[in-house]
Motif scaffolding. Structure first.
Motif, PDB file in Angstrom:
ATOM      1  N   THR A  18       0.829  -1.195   0.000  1.00 23.24           N
ATOM      2  CA  THR A  18       0.000   0.000   0.000  1.00 23.24           C
ATOM      3  C   THR A  18       0.868   1.253   0.000  1.00 23.24           C
ATOM      4  N   ALA A  19       1.835   1.299   0.913  1.00 23.92           N
ATOM      5  CA  ALA A  19       2.693   2.470   1.042  1.00 23.92           C
ATOM      6  C   ALA A  19       3.511   2.713  -0.221  1.00 23.92           C
ATOM      7  N   ASN A  20       4.071   1.656  -0.783  1.00 32.61           N
ATOM      8  CA  ASN A  20       4.972   1.826  -1.923  1.00 32.61           C
ATOM      9  C   ASN A  20       4.234   2.098  -3.225  1.00 32.61           C
ATOM     10  N   LEU A  21       3.071   1.496  -3.421  1.00 34.10           N
ATOM     11  CA  LEU A  21       2.314   1.804  -4.628  1.00 34.10           C
ATOM     12  C   LEU A  21       1.833   3.251  -4.616  1.00 34.10           C
ATOM     13  N   ALA A  22       1.407   3.727  -3.448  1.00 37.53           N
ATOM     14  CA  ALA A  22       1.017   5.132  -3.344  1.00 37.53           C
ATOM     15  C   ALA A  22       2.211   6.035  -3.615  1.00 37.53           C
ATOM     16  N   ALA A  23       3.393   5.654  -3.111  1.00 37.20           N
ATOM     17  CA  ALA A  23       4.597   6.448  -3.366  1.00 37.20           C
ATOM     18  C   ALA A  23       4.925   6.469  -4.854  1.00 37.20           C
ATOM     19  N   GLY A  27       4.769   9.860  -7.163  1.00 41.13           N
ATOM     20  CA  GLY A  27       5.934  10.263  -7.951  1.00 41.13           C
ATOM     21  C   GLY A  27       5.629  10.448  -9.420  1.00 41.13           C
ATOM     22  N   ARG A  28       4.519   9.929  -9.872  1.00 39.99           N
ATOM     23  CA  ARG A  28       4.069  10.087 -11.257  1.00 39.99           C
ATOM     24  C   ARG A  28       3.004  11.176 -11.379  1.00 39.99           C
ATOM     25  N   ASP A  29       2.923  12.014 -10.347  1.00 42.46           N
ATOM     26  CA  ASP A  29       2.037  13.191 -10.338  1.00 42.46           C
ATOM     27  C   ASP A  29       0.561  12.868 -10.206  1.00 42.46           C
ATOM     28  N   TYR A  30       0.242  11.707  -9.626  1.00 46.04           N
ATOM     29  CA  TYR A  30      -1.133  11.418  -9.235  1.00 46.04           C
ATOM     30  C   TYR A  30      -1.274  11.772  -7.759  1.00 46.04           C
ATOM     31  N   ARG A  31      -2.250  12.589  -7.443  1.00 48.25           N
ATOM     32  CA  ARG A  31      -2.455  12.908  -6.039  1.00 48.25           C
ATOM     33  C   ARG A  31      -2.970  11.653  -5.342  1.00 48.25           C
ATOM     34  N   SER A  32      -2.219  11.181  -4.342  1.00 46.47           N
ATOM     35  CA  SER A  32      -2.459   9.837  -3.784  1.00 46.47           C
ATOM     36  C   SER A  32      -2.722   9.877  -2.290  1.00 46.47           C
ATOM     37  N   LEU A  33      -3.686   9.056  -1.877  1.00 52.24           N
ATOM     38  CA  LEU A  33      -4.055   8.926  -0.471  1.00 52.24           C
ATOM     39  C   LEU A  33      -4.006   7.459  -0.083  1.00 52.24           C
ATOM     40  N   VAL A  34      -3.469   7.167   1.100  1.00 54.49           N
ATOM     41  CA  VAL A  34      -3.553   5.826   1.665  1.00 54.49           C
ATOM     42  C   VAL A  34      -4.429   5.867   2.901  1.00 54.49           C
ATOM     43  N   VAL A  35      -5.253   4.828   3.054  1.00 52.16           N
ATOM     44  CA  VAL A  35      -6.194   4.749   4.167  1.00 52.16           C
ATOM     45  C   VAL A  35      -5.921   3.468   4.947  1.00 52.16           C
ATOM     46  N   ASP A  36      -5.728   3.588   6.250  1.00 57.59           N
ATOM     47  CA  ASP A  36      -5.524   2.396   7.074  1.00 57.59           C
ATOM     48  C   ASP A  36      -6.882   1.829   7.442  1.00 57.59           C
ATOM     49  N   THR A  78       7.497  11.697   0.025  1.00 55.11           N
ATOM     50  CA  THR A  78       6.888  10.960  -1.087  1.00 55.11           C
ATOM     51  C   THR A  78       5.733  11.718  -1.732  1.00 55.11           C
ATOM     52  N   GLY A  79       5.182  12.715  -1.019  1.00 53.86           N
ATOM     53  CA  GLY A  79       4.019  13.429  -1.525  1.00 53.86           C
ATOM     54  C   GLY A  79       2.706  12.721  -1.257  1.00 53.86           C
ATOM     55  N   VAL A  80       2.752  11.609  -0.526  1.00 54.61           N
ATOM     56  CA  VAL A  80       1.552  10.822  -0.233  1.00 54.61           C
ATOM     57  C   VAL A  80       0.826  11.407   0.974  1.00 54.61           C
ATOM     58  N   ASP A  81      -0.498  11.433   0.921  1.00 53.88           N
ATOM     59  CA  ASP A  81      -1.313  11.781   2.078  1.00 53.88           C
ATOM     60  C   ASP A  81      -1.750  10.502   2.775  1.00 53.88           C
ATOM     61  N   ILE A  82      -1.812  10.554   4.112  1.00 53.29           N
ATOM     62  CA  ILE A  82      -2.090   9.366   4.917  1.00 53.29           C
ATOM     63  C   ILE A  82      -3.285   9.628   5.826  1.00 53.29           C
ATOM     64  N   GLU A 236       8.327  -1.374 -11.689  1.00 56.55           N
ATOM     65  CA  GLU A 236       7.795  -2.128 -12.832  1.00 56.55           C
ATOM     66  C   GLU A 236       6.317  -2.467 -12.610  1.00 56.55           C
ATOM     67  N   ALA A 237       5.979  -2.904 -11.411  1.00 56.36           N
ATOM     68  CA  ALA A 237       4.577  -3.196 -11.096  1.00 56.36           C
ATOM     69  C   ALA A 237       3.736  -1.929 -11.187  1.00 56.36           C
ATOM     70  N   GLY A 238       4.293  -0.814 -10.719  1.00 59.60           N
ATOM     71  CA  GLY A 238       3.580   0.451 -10.805  1.00 59.60           C
ATOM     72  C   GLY A 238       3.285   0.849 -12.229  1.00 59.60           C
ATOM     73  N   GLU A 239       4.240   0.642 -13.122  1.00 58.46           N
ATOM     74  CA  GLU A 239       4.027   0.963 -14.535  1.00 58.46           C
ATOM     75  C   GLU A 239       2.917   0.093 -15.129  1.00 58.46           C
ATOM     76  N   ILE A 240       2.938  -1.175 -14.778  1.00 58.61           N
ATOM     77  CA  ILE A 240       1.894  -2.081 -15.277  1.00 58.61           C
ATOM     78  C   ILE A 240       0.521  -1.634 -14.766  1.00 58.61           C
ATOM     79  N   LEU A 241       0.442  -1.309 -13.470  1.00 56.56           N
ATOM     80  CA  LEU A 241      -0.826  -0.866 -12.897  1.00 56.56           C
ATOM     81  C   LEU A 241      -1.271   0.466 -13.483  1.00 56.56           C
ATOM     82  N   GLU A 242      -0.330   1.340 -13.744  1.00 56.73           N
ATOM     83  CA  GLU A 242      -0.677   2.631 -14.340  1.00 56.73           C
ATOM     84  C   GLU A 242      -1.319   2.434 -15.709  1.00 56.73           C
ATOM     85  N   GLY A 243      -0.745   1.534 -16.486  1.00 58.10           N
ATOM     86  CA  GLY A 243      -1.349   1.233 -17.774  1.00 58.10           C
ATOM     87  C   GLY A 243      -2.700   0.562 -17.629  1.00 58.10           C
TER      88      GLY A 243
END
Length: 276
Positions: A18-23, A27-36, A78-82, A236-243
């Protein structure tokens, strides 16, 4: 607005993912939030160095008049909101779990991507948020399971969790985590998931001691050690998910060559994930 719920068994690495995918997406300029969403054992905030949040998802659940944005913390690295949980034991008593969906609904409109970290096993705490999500990622750790019985483990774990996503109409994918097996063994698991279980594998992350080291410092490994082997595979996983989620083609380059040559986990003739 895209929402992902991340599920899996204990120790598989759901919260780390969760933390790393949001990061990655931040980093690809998507405003990202993680929720516990692990209301009884929350630990997502630890991955961003937030240890004693005064306001958190538990104070929101107990105080309907509180504005959700008051409990959101920003990680400047990372620019991530938590949206963290409370580390205090007494805060988990007498919770209205169903209100979690209203909290997520209120805050997610501000973001391109919301990633919800679910509890271990069947995600009872976060099941109400499945109605807000479009994707479910199931994190599977094969390292602790004997390779000769991994198919049964997948049937017992992935099929059950996938069936929940299917009920809510989610697109479901699997991430294999902490991989130490040989490429031939993992390739067999990928084939089993994609062709027998009919669930795409969207990431294969190798075991890497840099990951727990980063967690100890309260930082996602992508930010803490961007050249680590796990970080390269996470990218690499992030790129696949982005696509997959946003319709962008993943870049083919050194990361892909590393992924294919070093891990040897996916056939070159097969696309790594379906396109929406």
């Amino acid at each position: 607005m895209v929402s992902i719920v991340i599920t899996g068994r204990g120790g598989a690495g759901k919260t780390t993912m969760t933390a790393n995918l949001a990061a990655y997406f931040s980093g690809r300029d998507y405003r990202s939030l993680v929720v516990d969403g692990d209301l009884y054992l929350p630990k997502l905030a630890f991955h961003f160095g937030v240890y004693t949040p005064q306001y958190n998802i538990h104070t929101l659940l107990k105080n309907p008049d509180m504005r959700v944005i008051q409990a959101v913390y920003h990680d400047p690295r990372t620019g991530v909101d938590i949206l963290p949980g409370s580390p205090n034991l007494y805060d988990v008593i007498n919770l209205d779990q169903k209100r979690l969906r209203e909290i997520v609904r209120e805050v997610q409109a501000r973001y391109n991507l919301t990633v919800i970290d679910s509890p271990v096993g069947i995600p009872f705490d976060t099941i109400s948020t499945f109605k807000l999500a479009q994707y479910q990622l199931i994190v599977v750790e094969v390292e602790r399971c004997p390779i000769h019985s991994v198919h049964r483990m997948i049937e017992n774990e992935v099929v059950k969790l996938k069936s929940i996503g299917d009920v809510y109409g989610l697109k479901v994918g699997v991430i294999l985590n902490k991989v130490r097996e040989s490429s031939e063994s993992i390739d067999d698991i990928v084939n089993f998931l994609e062709y027998s279980i009919e669930t795409p594998v969207v990431g294969i992350i190798p075991f890497d001691p840099k990951v727990p080291e980063a967690t100890n410092y309260g930082r996602p490994v992508l930010e803490y050690a961007p050249r680590a082997k796990a970080s390269k595979a996470l990218n690499e996983a992030g790129e696949i998910l982005e696509g997959w989620m946003f319709g962008r083609e993943e870049r083919k380059g050194t990361l892909t060559r590393f992924y294919e040559a070093i891990l040897g986990l996916l056939h070159r003739s097969r696309s790594p994930a379906p396109r929406s």
